[in-house]
Structures are given as structure tokens and as C-alpha cells.
Design an enzyme around this catalytic site. Structure first.
Site, short mmCIF file in Angstrom:
data_model
loop_
_atom_site.label_atom_id
_atom_site.label_comp_id
_atom_site.label_asym_id
_atom_site.label_seq_id
_atom_site.Cartn_x
_atom_site.Cartn_y
_atom_site.Cartn_z
N ASP A 164 144.38 42.28 28.45
CA ASP A 164 145.27 41.63 29.42
C ASP A 164 146.67 41.34 28.91
O ASP A 164 147.39 40.53 29.51
CB ASP A 164 144.62 40.33 29.92
CG ASP A 164 143.50 40.60 30.90
OD1 ASP A 164 143.67 41.49 31.74
OD2 ASP A 164 142.47 39.92 30.81
N ASP A 175 140.55 45.80 36.72
CA ASP A 175 141.70 44.90 36.53
C ASP A 175 142.77 45.53 35.65
O ASP A 175 143.96 45.25 35.79
CB ASP A 175 141.30 43.58 35.86
CG ASP A 175 139.88 43.14 36.12
OD1 ASP A 175 139.05 43.96 36.54
OD2 ASP A 175 139.59 41.96 35.88
N1 GLY Z 1 140.44 39.17 34.62
C1 GLY Z 1 141.08 39.40 35.83
C2 GLY Z 1 140.47 38.74 36.99
O1 GLY Z 1 139.67 37.82 36.85
O2 GLY Z 1 140.81 39.10 38.08
#
Ligand code: GLY
Length: 379
Positions: free
Chosen positions: A101, A158
Site C-alpha cells: 500500500d 486493491d
Molecule cells: N486495503 C484496502 C481496503 O481495505 O480497501
């Protein structure tokens, strides 16, 4: 004909912008250098998760601040964003607790700063983060691995939103390596995570040696084969962004296919998003963050298609934003958090079920500014 904004929608967006500015200024002076996530009893607390400085959402507050600085030129927003960016250095330096992320964390802080002010320290931070993301690439399976520990073959939907950091890095240093990784990852995600009807898996477990798909667990959705709404939103916006950077039609086609599935599912529920489009009818659980992200993705698609197609995406984005604001917004400047009823995951506990979450506010701000032509591209 330009469908950018109907007169009524412009009025709505302008009035919301005034409210955003008032509320965010109040939050800014109350928070100081706090990095917010979910308000508890109406107020944010610093780094309020077990992952602390490494937590994936830590870039969204500076992202809000840079968007508002760009729109208003109010220096308070800039100074607060710069303070948070420096706090995040601790995570970059020790890095072991970071995951895939890093795009969410440094595109919205350092890269935004560099794009708006030209700060070379910020550019260095952005390139450092891009190298960490590229280092997670598995060349045999052609994907960026998710999370840490023994999840060696995991790819998640994601991560499509992190790869714009790689497109940026390639353009910045004039070297296609990062972009190749991003495109290979997007291709693998398209094959392993997107289903023919436009619904998506959250996770695919691939063989780290061959890339063969072994399993598709339910992840943050209800169950395997279900349809986690925020994952759908990441896919709409993520593929649209890959199209922006590569001009490859397959990414725009995927974004549109998933967008049609999302809008159909939200329209049947008065434009309010549930957590999982394939969950049982009871209990009803909402996730406003999914709708806010989808709205941004739909506006991104609208910016890529012909005039004859734009209206559908614009109107759908407007419907999601207006319905979400009407149902869930808190405009009291004494309390923290704007868009309520966001949900981390279908099976999560009460602490992140139907609560305001910082990224719901980020995407609401970005979408409203996009409608007004006051945003800047943070991705
Ligand atoms: N980790 C990204 C989400 O929870 O959308």
C-alpha cells in the site's frame, strides 16, 4: 455538448465545497500533527491502529489537505500536509512493516507535494516508495505480491490503486521498468480477479513459481464468489487509471464493464452501497467508502470516453455522491469525520463497521473537487 456538470449539480457541488472547507479547516486546527483514521466518540486519535505508522490509510489525510490546498491556496492545509509527510519518514526508513500500500501512502503525501511545490525531498520519498513497491514484484507470476509473511502468491484487487506510483516513477526518471511492472500486474489482475460479468474476486492465491491460480478466497467480502463492493470500486478506478497511463483499450473496457455492474447494483439500492453486492439480504451492512471511490472512478472514465458516453458516467457519479452525502454526511464542525457508515470488511467488528473512515472522506473530497474542476490528479 459538454456533460461535465448540469446546473443543479454545480450548485450542489459548490455548496458542498463551502461546507468541506469549513469542516476541514476546523479539523485541521483541532488535529495538529495527528494522523487520523476513524473517529471514536466523534474525535480522531493519533495512529489509532495496531500497525501505527505503517497503516495503509496514513496518506489519505495529507491527500485531503493537498487537494484542499490546491483548491483554496490556504497555507494551513499545505503546512499540515508537510508535517504529516515528515512523520511518515519513520515508516520509509524502517520499511519492514510496509505492505503493497505504499502508493496510497506516498502518492497522497510526498508525490502530491512534489507535483504541487516541486520539493526535491518529496520527489526522493516518492521514488523510494516506488522502489519498495517494485521490489514486491514476482516476475514468474507477473504480479505484485500483497501483504507480508507467508502470503507469497497473493494478489489483491486493491493494489490496482497503488500502481500509479509506478507509472509516475517511470515518467519521472524516464525509465520504463516501473511501468512494465505496473502493466504486468494489471494484466495478471485482469485475468485472475475480474469475472466475466464485471464482478471481482478480492484475492487470488497464485503459485509464486508459475502464477497458476490456486484459490480465490472471499477476503474482505462475505464469502468466496461474492462481490465486495470496495474491491469493485478499486477495480473501476484502478483500471481506468491504468488506461490513463498506458492508453491500452483493454483497461478502459474492464473499467467500464465493472462500472456497469457497480452502478446497476447501487441503483437498485437508491445509490447507497452495501458492503457486498452478493451478501444475504439480512443483515444489511453499508459501506459508503465504496460509493465514494466508485464515484471518482466513474468520473475518471467520463474523462476518457466520447461525449456520447460521458453523461452516463457523470450522472451515475453524481447520484452516488448526492445519495451518500444526504444519507451519511456530518457537517458539524465540532466533530471529526464527514461521510459516515463506511465499513472495513464484511466480517469485521464494530470498531470498523458503519463508521466514518478517512478514505471515504478523501474520495468524497476528490470527487466534489473533480465536479468543480478544482482537483488535481494525485494518482
Ligand atoms: N486495503 C484496502 C481496503 O481495505 O480497501
Amino acid at each position: 455538448m459538454n456533460y461535465r456538470l448540469a446546473a443543479g449539480d454545480r450548485k450542489w457541488a459548490e455548496s458542498i465545497f463551502e461546507k468541506l472547507n469549513a469542516k476541514l479547516k476546523a479539523e485541521c486546527s483541532r488535529l495538529g500533527d495527528i494522523i487520523p483514521y476513524i473517529p471514536r466518540d466523534g474525535h480522531y486519535h493519533d495512529l489509532d491502529t495496531s500497525e501505527g505508522i505503517y497503516w495503509w490509510t496514513n496518506g489519505f489525510w495529507p491527500g485531503i489537505l493537498w487537494q484542499m490546498y490546491h483548491a483554496t491556496k490556504d497555507e494551513t492545509y499545505r503546512k499540515t500536509a508537510e508535517t504529516i509527510e515528515k512523520r511518515l519518514d519513520k515508516a520509509l526508513e524502517s520499511w519492514e512493516g510496509l505492505h503493497h500500500d505504499v502508493g496510497f501512502m506516498w502518492l497522497h503525501s510526498a508525490v502530491a507535494n512534489y507535483r504541487l511545490t516541486g520539493s526535491l525531498d518529496s520527489r526522493r520519498r516518492g521514488l523510494h516508495a516506488a522502489n519498495l513497491l517494485a521490489g514486491r514484484y514476482n516476475p514468474a507470476g507477473k504480479f505484485i505480491r500483497a501483504w507480508n509473511g507467508d502470503r507469497t502468491g497473493w494478489i489483491i484487487i486493491d493494489c490496482l490503486m497503488n500502481i500509479p506510483l509506478l507509472y509516475w516513477a517511470s515518467a519521472e526518471i524516464n525509465d520504463p521498468r516501473f511501468s512494465y511492472i505496473a502493466q504486468n500486474h494489471a494484466d495478471t489482475a485482469l485475468g485472475a480477479l475480474v469475472r466475466p460479468d464485471g464482478s471481482c474476486n478480492h484475492i487470488a492465491v497464485l503459485s509464486p513459481e508459475t502464477g497458476e491460480c490456486l484459490e480465490t478466497p472471499g477476503g474482505q467480502g462475505c464469502a468466496p464468489g461474492s462481490s465486495w463492493s470496495r474491491g469493485q470500486s478499486w477495480a473501476v478506478y484502478g483500471f481506468a487509471l491504468s488506461f490513463r497511463y498506458t492508453r491500452q483499450q483493454k483497461y478502459l473496457d474492464a473499467a467500464k464493464r465493472i462500472a456497469h455492474y457497480v452502478t446497476a447494483n447501487c441503483a437498485r439500492n437508491n445509490w447507497i452501497s452495501v458492503v457486498d453486492f452478493r451478501a444475504p439480504p439480512e443483515p444489511v451492512k453499508y459501506d459508503s467508502t465504496a460509493a465514494m471511490i466508485s464515484a471518482c472512478g466513474l468520473l475518471e472514465i467520463a474523462s476518457c470516453v466520447d461525449e456520447s458516453e460521458k453523461m452516463f458516467y457523470h450522472e451515475s457519479a453524481g447520484n452516488l455522491l448526492k445519495a451518500g452525502e444526504k444519507a451519511f454526511a456530518d457537517w458539524d464542525i465540532q466533530t471529526d469525520g464527514i461521510i459516515g457508515r463506511g465499513t472495513g470488511s464484511y466480517h469485521g467488528g464494530p470498531e470498523d463497521t458503519e463508521v466514518p473512515i478517512i478514505y471515504g472522506d478523501y474520495f468524497f473530497v476528490e470527487a466534489v473537487l473533480r465536479l468543480l474542476g478544482k482537483d488535481f490528479l494525485i494518482w
